[in-house]
Scaffold this active site. Sequence first.
Site, PDB file in Angstrom:
ATOM      1  N   GLU A 171       1.111 -12.485   1.481  1.00  0.00           N
ATOM      2  CA  GLU A 171       1.583 -12.382   2.861  1.00  0.00           C
ATOM      3  C   GLU A 171       2.085 -13.698   3.450  1.00  0.00           C
ATOM      4  O   GLU A 171       1.503 -14.237   4.401  1.00  0.00           O
ATOM      5  CB  GLU A 171       0.485 -11.804   3.752  1.00  0.00           C
ATOM      6  CG  GLU A 171       0.016 -10.433   3.336  1.00  0.00           C
ATOM      7  CD  GLU A 171      -1.005  -9.815   4.272  1.00  0.00           C
ATOM      8  OE1 GLU A 171      -1.244  -8.596   4.168  1.00  0.00           O
ATOM      9  OE2 GLU A 171      -1.573 -10.545   5.126  1.00  0.00           O
ATOM     10  N   GLU A 352      -2.699  -3.959  -0.807  1.00  0.00           N
ATOM     11  CA  GLU A 352      -3.726  -3.827   0.232  1.00  0.00           C
ATOM     12  C   GLU A 352      -3.415  -2.617   1.083  1.00  0.00           C
ATOM     13  O   GLU A 352      -2.276  -2.399   1.493  1.00  0.00           O
ATOM     14  CB  GLU A 352      -3.786  -5.053   1.167  1.00  0.00           C
ATOM     15  CG  GLU A 352      -4.376  -6.300   0.570  1.00  0.00           C
ATOM     16  CD  GLU A 352      -4.423  -7.457   1.571  1.00  0.00           C
ATOM     17  OE1 GLU A 352      -4.512  -7.198   2.794  1.00  0.00           O
ATOM     18  OE2 GLU A 352      -4.369  -8.615   1.125  1.00  0.00           O
TER      19      GLU A 352
END
Length: 444
Positions: A171, A352
């Site tokens: 991320e 995720e």
Amino acid sequence: MFKTISLLPDSYLLKPEFTFGVATASFQIEGARDTRLACIWDSFCEKPSAIADNSNGDVACDHVTHWRHDIEMIADLAVDAYRLSISWPRVINEDGSVNSQGMAFYTELLSALKARNIKTYVTLYHWDLPQHLEDKGGWLNRETAYKFQDYADKVSRHLGDLVDSFATLNEPFCSAYLGYEIGVHAPGIKSQQAGRQAAHHLLLAHGLAMQVLRKNCPNTEAGIVLNFSPTYPLTENDCNAAKLADQYHNQWYIKAVLEGCYPPLFDDLAADVKPIIEADDMAIISQSVDFIGVNYYTRIHYKNTPDGWFEEAPLTDVRVTDMGWEVYPEGLTELLVSLHQHYNLPKMYITENGAAMADSLVDGEVYDIERVDYYHTHLNAVCNAIRQGVNIQGYFAWSLMDNFEWAYGYEKRFGLVYIDYQSQQRILKESAKQYRALLKQRKK
């Protein structure tokens, strides 16, 4: 409300080649603060009001102490794989040499996973930049990208034989935008130009790391993990806001990695906001990757602002998680199909997906039925995307256990496993039991 996690009998997710796993990150679970260098999150935790409950990651889930038990717990869940991150400040000393104690910890951990036939998906950077590098400018300093390349080189040479899959970054949006642009994450800088420059240097670091991973581990897959919050207009008049937000928050990263350029929005940014880009940067950033990891939790609505920009416009009267995020599984399908339509994608993993819920421990049990429902609906959303032609090869639940949830401290619980932070007891929630039951159904 679904009380079990189930898939249709013909679901691709039930085939042996599909990978199911659980995920964690080093700073969020490891503890053992005294056996590594300081990182930017240690410093951020010391800032007044930076962390909701004024906590830190010094102990967290004390995974460095309890890792053997935690691996048994992972094995008991019947997963195929474990996604974890390496702590840069645990394995590299300030002078750039290898911290043998830190590297030995991961060698032992990864070896134990291998012994149980659990595949290892290793993320090299999950936000814990060594503080001494931040002191020299952190991700605003181009040199940090080369320090990351050296770190990736050392880790892959020491641990490469034990790793099934490497991700360079987790991320970069969060590291850059939350950390350097709006300042709600470490290191807490608030500057649009800083956010854009940090994003560019992070992506450069990804590309540089890919070079050494290809050299050191030519037979090990390597890629990057990106988070996406699909953008929707609040009203039919806000379509431009949603389009701009999508380019700024989502497409900025994947377009650079896959196509070697930033979205059209880049040209509209003020000159003093645009990052400094050197001649070969985009070629380094956009070399071939074996996979894209997709992290998805929710969608976000946007509305126009008077100056032609965008701002978030939260919905009311929708079901939300304990984070205040809308539960919208259809958004995962729509995201995956959209990416499939817009890009020439490599294979993808859902690296995720999960939900924070207000869990309560009652008589030794956590009956987190809302999380069970979340997993049921989102796994079926992945199935829907695969039926529409998207190449998704794995799914990792976030997260294995409750942990230090960044700026929220220990107030938010994402885990399949409940952590009693006083006793460090691990307690399987209903969601863990249901996830395990689903995985044990698969035909081998």
